[in-house]
Motif scaffolding. Structure first.
Motif, PDB file in Angstrom:
ATOM      1  N   ILE A 344      19.892   9.334  15.975  1.00  0.00           N
ATOM      2  CA  ILE A 344      20.457  10.624  15.537  1.00  0.00           C
ATOM      3  C   ILE A 344      19.816  11.799  16.287  1.00  0.00           C
ATOM      4  N   THR A 345      18.536  11.678  16.644  1.00  0.00           N
ATOM      5  CA  THR A 345      17.890  12.803  17.332  1.00  0.00           C
ATOM      6  C   THR A 345      18.638  13.122  18.627  1.00  0.00           C
ATOM      7  N   GLY A 346      19.067  12.079  19.320  1.00  0.00           N
ATOM      8  CA  GLY A 346      19.820  12.301  20.548  1.00  0.00           C
ATOM      9  C   GLY A 346      21.209  12.863  20.284  1.00  0.00           C
ATOM     10  N   GLY A 421      10.472  12.113  13.613  1.00  0.00           N
ATOM     11  CA  GLY A 421      10.639  10.664  13.465  1.00  0.00           C
ATOM     12  C   GLY A 421       9.712  10.030  12.472  1.00  0.00           C
ATOM     13  N   GLU A 422       8.545  10.612  12.253  1.00  0.00           N
ATOM     14  CA  GLU A 422       7.568  10.018  11.339  1.00  0.00           C
ATOM     15  C   GLU A 422       6.496  11.078  11.071  1.00  0.00           C
ATOM     16  N   PRO A 423       5.692  10.842  10.058  1.00  0.00           N
ATOM     17  CA  PRO A 423       4.629  11.821   9.808  1.00  0.00           C
ATOM     18  C   PRO A 423       3.693  11.891  11.019  1.00  0.00           C
ATOM     19  N   VAL A 444       6.547  22.486  16.136  1.00  0.00           N
ATOM     20  CA  VAL A 444       7.461  22.379  14.999  1.00  0.00           C
ATOM     21  C   VAL A 444       7.589  20.911  14.599  1.00  0.00           C
ATOM     22  N   ASP A 445       7.058  20.598  13.428  1.00  0.00           N
ATOM     23  CA  ASP A 445       7.117  19.229  12.899  1.00  0.00           C
ATOM     24  C   ASP A 445       8.382  19.156  12.058  1.00  0.00           C
ATOM     25  N   THR A 446       9.424  18.548  12.631  1.00  0.00           N
ATOM     26  CA  THR A 446      10.748  18.587  12.001  1.00  0.00           C
ATOM     27  C   THR A 446      11.000  17.322  11.189  1.00  0.00           C
ATOM     28  N   PHE A 447      11.153  17.485   9.902  1.00  0.00           N
ATOM     29  CA  PHE A 447      11.496  16.342   9.050  1.00  0.00           C
ATOM     30  C   PHE A 447      13.003  16.319   8.849  1.00  0.00           C
ATOM     31  N   TRP A 448      13.584  15.174   9.089  1.00  0.00           N
ATOM     32  CA  TRP A 448      15.009  14.980   8.797  1.00  0.00           C
ATOM     33  C   TRP A 448      15.351  13.519   8.913  1.00  0.00           C
ATOM     34  N   GLN A 449      16.629  13.187   8.765  1.00  0.00           N
ATOM     35  CA  GLN A 449      17.079  11.790   8.738  1.00  0.00           C
ATOM     36  C   GLN A 449      18.452  11.671   9.392  1.00  0.00           C
ATOM     37  N   THR A 450      18.829  10.444   9.751  1.00  0.00           N
ATOM     38  CA  THR A 450      20.185  10.209  10.251  1.00  0.00           C
ATOM     39  C   THR A 450      21.177  10.845   9.269  1.00  0.00           C
ATOM     40  N   GLU A 451      20.874  10.688   8.005  1.00  0.00           N
ATOM     41  CA  GLU A 451      21.772  11.142   6.947  1.00  0.00           C
ATOM     42  C   GLU A 451      21.867  12.666   6.848  1.00  0.00           C
ATOM     43  N   GLY A 533      14.335   9.095  -0.181  1.00  0.00           N
ATOM     44  CA  GLY A 533      13.601   7.834   0.005  1.00  0.00           C
ATOM     45  C   GLY A 533      12.189   8.076   0.511  1.00  0.00           C
ATOM     46  N   ASP A 534      11.831   9.359   0.715  1.00  0.00           N
ATOM     47  CA  ASP A 534      10.481   9.697   1.173  1.00  0.00           C
ATOM     48  C   ASP A 534       9.677  10.315   0.038  1.00  0.00           C
ATOM     49  N   GLY A 535       8.369  10.091   0.111  1.00  0.00           N
ATOM     50  CA  GLY A 535       7.460  10.773  -0.794  1.00  0.00           C
ATOM     51  C   GLY A 535       7.047  12.099  -0.179  1.00  0.00           C
ATOM     52  N   GLY A 548       5.582   9.609   3.525  1.00  0.00           N
ATOM     53  CA  GLY A 548       6.121   8.324   4.026  1.00  0.00           C
ATOM     54  C   GLY A 548       7.159   7.751   3.079  1.00  0.00           C
ATOM     55  N   ARG A 549       7.759   6.642   3.485  1.00  0.00           N
ATOM     56  CA  ARG A 549       8.832   6.029   2.714  1.00  0.00           C
ATOM     57  C   ARG A 549       8.298   5.467   1.404  1.00  0.00           C
ATOM     58  N   ILE A 550       9.127   5.562   0.364  1.00  0.00           N
ATOM     59  CA  ILE A 550       8.713   4.949  -0.894  1.00  0.00           C
ATOM     60  C   ILE A 550       9.690   3.859  -1.316  1.00  0.00           C
ATOM     61  N   LEU A 554      10.398   0.536   6.696  1.00  0.00           N
ATOM     62  CA  LEU A 554       9.221   0.773   7.532  1.00  0.00           C
ATOM     63  C   LEU A 554       9.618   1.695   8.659  1.00  0.00           C
ATOM     64  N   ASN A 555       8.634   2.431   9.158  1.00  0.00           N
ATOM     65  CA  ASN A 555       8.908   3.336  10.256  1.00  0.00           C
ATOM     66  C   ASN A 555       8.057   2.907  11.447  1.00  0.00           C
ATOM     67  N   VAL A 556       8.676   2.174  12.365  1.00  0.00           N
ATOM     68  CA  VAL A 556       7.942   1.676  13.532  1.00  0.00           C
ATOM     69  C   VAL A 556       8.308   2.554  14.722  1.00  0.00           C
ATOM     70  N   SER A 557       7.331   3.236  15.255  1.00  0.00           N
ATOM     71  CA  SER A 557       7.544   4.163  16.377  1.00  0.00           C
ATOM     72  C   SER A 557       8.702   5.125  16.101  1.00  0.00           C
ATOM     73  N   GLY A 558       8.784   5.602  14.883  1.00  0.00           N
ATOM     74  CA  GLY A 558       9.835   6.570  14.553  1.00  0.00           C
ATOM     75  C   GLY A 558      11.186   5.922  14.282  1.00  0.00           C
ATOM     76  N   HIS A 559      11.261   4.590  14.299  1.00  0.00           N
ATOM     77  CA  HIS A 559      12.528   3.921  14.015  1.00  0.00           C
ATOM     78  C   HIS A 559      12.461   3.227  12.672  1.00  0.00           C
ATOM     79  N   LEU A 560      13.456   3.500  11.863  1.00  0.00           N
ATOM     80  CA  LEU A 560      13.457   2.909  10.531  1.00  0.00           C
ATOM     81  C   LEU A 560      13.938   1.468  10.569  1.00  0.00           C
ATOM     82  N   LEU A 561      13.240   0.614   9.857  1.00  0.00           N
ATOM     83  CA  LEU A 561      13.657  -0.783   9.729  1.00  0.00           C
ATOM     84  C   LEU A 561      13.527  -1.136   8.266  1.00  0.00           C
TER      85      LEU A 561
HETATM   86  O1  PRX Z   1      10.661   8.676   6.633  1.00  0.00           O
HETATM   87  C1  PRX Z   1      11.189   9.809   7.272  1.00  0.00           C
HETATM   88  C2  PRX Z   1      10.898   9.725   8.756  1.00  0.00           C
HETATM   89  O2  PRX Z   1      12.027   9.115   9.336  1.00  0.00           O
HETATM   90  C3  PRX Z   1      13.024   8.845   8.337  1.00  0.00           C
HETATM   91  C4  PRX Z   1      14.396   9.031   8.908  1.00  0.00           C
HETATM   92  O3  PRX Z   1      14.603   8.117   9.930  1.00  0.00           O
HETATM   93  P1  PRX Z   1      15.927   8.175  10.802  1.00  0.00           P
HETATM   94  O4  PRX Z   1      17.098   8.267   9.914  1.00  0.00           O
HETATM   95  O5  PRX Z   1      15.859   7.042  11.752  1.00  0.00           O
HETATM   96  O6  PRX Z   1      15.836   9.533  11.591  1.00  0.00           O
HETATM   97  C5  PRX Z   1      14.739   9.783  12.411  1.00  0.00           C
HETATM   98  C6  PRX Z   1      14.952  11.058  13.187  1.00  0.00           C
HETATM   99  C7  PRX Z   1      15.398  12.209  12.417  1.00  0.00           C
HETATM  100  C8  PRX Z   1      12.692   9.798   7.222  1.00  0.00           C
HETATM  101  O7  PRX Z   1      13.238   9.379   6.008  1.00  0.00           O
HETATM  102  N1  PRX Z   1      10.696  11.054   9.371  1.00  0.00           N
HETATM  103  C9  PRX Z   1      11.512  11.693  10.230  1.00  0.00           C
HETATM  104  N2  PRX Z   1      10.955  12.844  10.631  1.00  0.00           N
HETATM  105  C10 PRX Z   1       9.765  12.965  10.016  1.00  0.00           C
HETATM  106  C11 PRX Z   1       9.603  11.830   9.198  1.00  0.00           C
HETATM  107  N3  PRX Z   1       8.526  11.662   8.419  1.00  0.00           N
HETATM  108  C12 PRX Z   1       7.577  12.623   8.439  1.00  0.00           C
HETATM  109  N4  PRX Z   1       7.664  13.735   9.216  1.00  0.00           N
HETATM  110  C13 PRX Z   1       8.718  13.952  10.014  1.00  0.00           C
HETATM  111  N5  PRX Z   1       8.772  15.038  10.774  1.00  0.00           N
END
Ligand code: PRX
Length: 682
Positions: A344-346, A421-423, A444-451, A533-535, A548-550, A554-561
């Motif tokens: 999604i980032t791309g 992608g991850e904390p 800028v530490d950007t938190f977001w999701q595919t969703e 789904g995150d704490g 992190g995820r609750i 799992l978040n491996v190298s910023g990729h959710l599995l």
């Molecule tokens: O757990 C959070 C983590 O990545 C999840 C979303 O993954 P995905 O849909 O693959 O999208 C990744 C790219 C937007 C989140 O639920 N996450 C993403 N960004 C952060 C993060 N956790 C902490 N800090 C962030 N900046």
């Protein structure tokens, strides 16, 4: 919720220079705009919408929604009644209305240093129109799903925008995914056509992409679904320039004698031949605001990936405005996001957001470590990159090599640094800030999701004092809350479930083909809220920290599995009776996979079996899911009702003896055995 005044201590501030030119130059201004965005969304987003072309304006309210499953179906509608086309807005509008045809849209930098290409907005528009005509000539219509499985080349952007231009729905599958994963995604969204490439290099490694694609198509046929056509781009095997003006990526300079390109004349078509014959003019298909734009699959906790669906207008406004404000986009910026478009980032921050702003971007095919660990900084200097966006895992990887490789290049052009992608752990944040940005560039530490479609929690570079590791505050239009287990909103410093109370334009609309799963996954636990789904923790200054995820992700190298998808890949092996996968901390990847394997009677746990199991996971899912640790588990800790106690397994994987309450365990003796068989994770 947002403090009246930003804290002045223990924080990092933007420089005066950055503030002078910024769209949002102060915390006060951020707060003022934020209040407007939530109190009067119609006016706030109406201002954003003015910058785009609408064939006709929206008729109802700006956002219409129901987030409460107890009151009926969950839905989100943005700008109903409006008619537009996102491809027209990110290309034609820039070329024709804004007179930016000669501006560079992408500097393409190949895997091999020296492979490079420049594409202007005008050239990109032409290529997209040609591909749109190709798709139409193959019978693709509005609403049809098209699967795209390509490396990081300009033609990937061309393919996705061509779909958007004719109202077809793209479903991009990351080129690191396996044939099985591609097949599963094609089947789920019933894609009539696949666009791929012959192959590509990732660093030293050749990926025979067409072979994998063919394998996927064969698997689809076995499941009684036939993809009608497959368009293949010659990326490595190009036999001379078929297209004019150097507007296609040049052949890779690297020799590729091992490239294998199977060809099935009944299905396969050559990208270049089709493009040569196509007209470079194509009237866009005018779309309703809520027409689907794309599907992008993300891991689901049941193991089956979810097809996250985004729609036209809301996604367009949201990616455009987050890009503008979060990277403080200025007309002469050169922006570089190192993500792959397959994620999604791309989608949001290489293609749609930057192009909607008429930005110039770097599109990079390679790796941060190839041919050496200075590559990123070399590219920054080469293109004079001003805004740079990467993942904590890349920062941690490069950090291992110290400041030397960074300081080989000046990085003087940099102004803003981003992560996603991850904390991000404070050490990595500080290294990024101090060494890469030389204390001059806000992070800028950007938190977001595919969703979420775009950033939802983030600092704004000139406005928000930064705390290393905190995603700070909500973006415009986003209303977060922290809930306890009973669903009560927690005020002040606290920790709990991160949820959102109302939609913003870019939030997903449904899980493709399964609205019930959409409601169950995001809205059932706490009716009335979107559950991430995150704490999350809120500190005394109101800053938000993702913990992190609750769930079982799992978040491996910023990729959710999901643990379930890896487990199901493991148990498909004839020797495996049961598998349980947990997360284990990893210094570079953030998290890694630790697998407990119970074998069927008659099988021995050997190194060769471990290798087979790792290969199996790679083949079923992709290299990102390769387990780091695997151990023999003759028995697994289970409750009396048969549920695996993952909490206990996580502790065993980490060699932590304090297991907490284990009174519900059916058989305590398995624990000691598991501790004895532990892998060395040091
Ligand atoms: O757990 C959070 C983590 O990545 C999840 C979303 O993954 P995905 O849909 O693959 O999208 C990744 C790219 C937007 C989140 O639920 N996450 C993403 N960004 C952060 C993060 N956790 C902490 N800090 C962030 N900046």
């Amino acid at each position: 919720m947002i403090p009246d005044k930003a804290p002045g201590e223990d924080v990092y501030q933007a420089t005066c220079d950055l503030r002078k030119e910024a769209h949002v130059p102060s915390f006060e201004k951020y707060k003022e705009l934020y209040l407007k965005s939530v109190e009067n969304p119609e006016e706030f987003w109406g201002d954003v919408a003015k910058d785009f072309f609408w064939k006709s304006k929206h008729t109802g309210q700006f956002l219409d929604y129901n987030f409460d499953v107890t009151k009926g179906k969950v839905y989100i509608k943005c700008m109903e009644g409006a008619i537009t086309n996102i491809c027209y807005n990110v290309l034609d509008r820039n070329v024709h209305d804004k007179k930016m045809g000669d501006k560079v849209a992408f500097f393409w930098e190949g895997n091999e240093p020296g492979d490079e290409l420049k594409v202007t907005y005008r050239e990109l528009l032409k290529q997209v129109c040609k591909m749109a005509n190709v798709l139409k000539s193959l019978g693709v219509k509005k609403g049809d799903r098209i699967s795209i499985y390509m490396p990081m080349v300009v033609e990937l952007v061309v393919a996705m925008l061509a779909c958007a231009r004719i109202g077809a729905v793209h479903s991009i599958v990351f080129a690191g995914f396996s044939a099985e994963s591609l097949c599963e995604r094609i089947l789920d969204s019933q894609c009539s056509l696949l666009i791929t490439a012959d192959g590509f290099y990732r660093g030293d490694k050749l990926i025979n992409l067409k072979m994998i694609a063919d394998d996927a198509l064969e698997k689809c046929t076995e499941k009684n679904f036939s993809v009608q056509k497959c368009i293949m781009l010659k990326h490595l095997s190009k036999d001379g320039s078929l297209l004019p003006e150097g507007s296609q990526s040049p052949p890779a300079k690297r020799a590729c004698s091992d490239l294998q390109v199977p060809w099935n004349p009944e299905v396969d078509l050559c990208w270049h031949t089709l493009m040569e014959e196509a007209s470079d003019e194509c009237e866009p298909e005018w779309c309703q605001s809520e027409d689907p734009l794309f599907i992008l699959y993300t891991s689901g906790s049941t193991g089956k990936p979810k097809g996250v669906l985004h729609t036209v207008s809301g996604y367009m406004l949201y990616t455009a405005s987050t890009f503008k404000y979060v990277f403080d986009h200025q007309p002469d910026d050169v922006y570089w996001c190192t993500a792959d478009i397959g994620w999604i980032t791309g989608h949001s921050y290489i293609t749609y957001g930057p192009l909607a702003n008429g930005a110039t971007s770097v599109l990079f095919e390679g790796l941060p470590t190839y041919p050496d660990v200075s590559r990123m900084w070399e590219i920054v200097d080469k293109y004079q990159v001003t805004k740079f966006y990467t993942a904590p895992t890349a920062i941690r990887l490069l950090m291992k090599y110290g400041s030397g490789p960074v300081q080989k290049f000046t990085r003087r052009s940099l102004k803003v640094l981003g992560t996603v992608g991850e904390p991000i752990n404070p050490e990595a944040w500080l290294w990024y800030y101090n060494v890469v940005g030389e204390k001059r560039c806000p992070v800028v530490d950007t938190f977001w999701q595919t969703e979420t479609g775009g950033h939802v929690l983030t600092p704004l570079p000139a406005a928000t004092p930064m705390k290393p590791g905190s995603a700070a505050f909500p973006f415009f239009g986003v209303v977060p809350a922290i809930l306890n287990e009973s669903g009560e909103e927690l005020e002040g410093p606290n920790e709990g479930y991160l949820v959102f109370k109302q939609p913003w334009p870019g939030v997903m609309r449904t899980v493709y083909g399964n609205h019930e799963r959409f409601e169950t996954t995001y809205f059932k636990k706490f009716p009335g809220y979107y559950v991430t789904g995150d704490g999350c923790r809120r500190d005394k200054d109101g800053y938000l920290w993702i913990t992190g995820r609750i769930d079982d992700m799992l978040n491996v190298s910023g990729h959710l599995l999901s643990t379930a998808e890896v487990e199901s890949a493991l148990v498909e092996h004839e020797a495996v009776a049961e598998a349980a996968v947990v997360s284990h901390p990893h210094p570079v990847k953030g998290e890694s996979l630790y697998c407990f394997i119970t074998l069927k009677d008659g099988f021995d746990y050997t190194i060769s079996l471990e290798a087979q199991l790792k290969k199996q996971v790679r083949e079923k899912i992709g290299a990102i899911a390769t387990p780091d640790y695997m151990q023999n588990a003759p028995g697994l800790p289970k409750t009396r009702s048969g549920k695996i106690m993952r909490r206990v397994l996580r502790k065993i994987a980490r060699n932590e003896r304090d297991l907490g309450d284990v009174s519900t365990l059916a058989d305590c003796t398995v624990i000691e055995q598991l501790f004895q068989n532990r892998c060395n994770t040091a």
